[in-house]
Design a protein around this motif. Structure first.
Motif: not given
Length: 331
Positions: A97-106, A108-116, A124-132
């Motif tokens: 992720t290179d400590n990039s919130i943009e990469k982490e969110l990308t 997360l979205n892609a993996l959930q679409q693939k039914s991970v 160190s960058t993800l926040k409560k609202e992202h995890i929820e």
């Protein structure tokens, strides 16, 4: 592309029969099973994993997020997760992720679409609202978030205390601390362990704490400036081993003898610390055990759908090498 219907026609059976053979569920007599297997082999049929995951709601896929694949700590961690995934027949996906919130969110979205099926996250960058917003099981590894998650970590504060007390035991009179990135939970825990030991000493100053961002080159630069400004420093507690290597390099370029004039101790216990000259004294984490346990806990969550949160905290171990002066020797 060969489909399951092609296999059924070739073997002279129904699609349902082929499905039972592929998934090894339900009764199929031995002669029919042989015909289906032969048809699969002759037609070189490969099940469509995406279609099967959509049908079952499971992909048999686990992802691991790491912030910096160039830091040897994370490949060692990833190997442990991958080994457990292989044992349980899960596909392992590594996301840098290179400590990039943009990469982490990308991711997360892609993996959930693939039914991970589940995700292990070092962030160190993800926040409560992202995890929820994530709908699959998550395990936090090495660092904690501002949300209640099952977590695998070490006692960072206690390990930092042990490191700093060890430098004192060796006779160091002025000990500085090179911390990690400000938003990493283990940065704060390790800094607090250092402060527990030195904050009441007469010589202590906040000027002896600088951030190296868990990066070798960054750490080398800030340590060079720190040692030039404060030649009285004779001990360094460095919050990870990669920065510890940077500290050794900085001291070498300044002509400071390690360990005679400067003792350096890191934190992690990665194999890189054994290759430096001098070799790096460190507070070693049980890296493989941590990765293995995180993967095991995630698979338990996936299988049992257990919402109970667990925290497993491992102990650390002092590993004495050449970058600190021998015990009992004081200048």
């Amino acid at each position: 592309m060969v489909t399951i219907r092609d296999v059924a026609r070739f073997a002279g059976v129904s699609v349902a029969t082929v499905s039972r053979v592929i998934n090894n569920k339900g009764y199929v007599n031995s002669d029919t099973r042989i015909r289906v297997v032969q048809a699969i082999n002759q037609l070189k049929y490969r099940p469509n994993d995406v279609a099967r995951s959509l049908f079952k709601g499971k992909s048999k896929m686990i992802a691991l997020f790491v912030p910096d694949i160039m830091n040897p700590f994370f490949p060692e961690l990833a190997r442990a997760v991958e080994d457990v995934c292989n044992v349980h027949h899960y596909t392992f996906v590594l996301c840098n992720t290179d400590n990039s919130i943009e990469k982490e969110l990308t991711y997360l979205n892609a993996l959930q679409q693939k039914s991970v099926d589940g995700i292990i996250i070092v962030s160190s960058t993800l926040k409560k609202e992202h995890i929820e917003e994530v709908t699959v099981p998550i395990i936090a590894l090495d660092r904690t978030f501002g949300v209640e998650l099952s977590t695998v970590k070490v006692n960072n504060r206690e390990g930092a205390r042990e490191a700093t007390e060890y430098l004192k035991l060796l006779g160091c009179q002025c000990i500085a601390h090179i911390s990690g990135p400000k938003n990493a939970s283990n940065t704060e825990e390790r800094k607090q362990g250092y402060l527990d030991v030195v904050k009441n000493d007469d010589w202590f100053s906040c000027n002896y704490i600088v951030s190296g961002n868990y990066n070798l080159q960054v750490a080398k630069g800030v340590i060079t400036k720190l040692l030039e400004r404060h030649p009285e420093i004779d001990g360094l507690f460095v919050a990870n081993d990669v920065m510890g290597v940077g500290a050794i390099k900085a001291a070498e370029e300044l002509g400071i003898n390690v360990p005679n004039n400067l003792s350096i101790i890191g934190f992690d216990g990665i194999s890189l610390g054994e290759t430096t000259s001098p070799t790096l004294t460190t507070i070693a984490q049980p890296i493989y055990k941590m990765g293995s346990r995180a993967a095991e806990m995630l698979i338990e969550l996936i299988i049992n759908n257990d919402s109970q949160k667990k925290t497993e905290e491992f102990s650390v171990q002092l590993v004495e090498r050449q970058s600190t002066r021998p015990r009992g020797r004081e200048e």
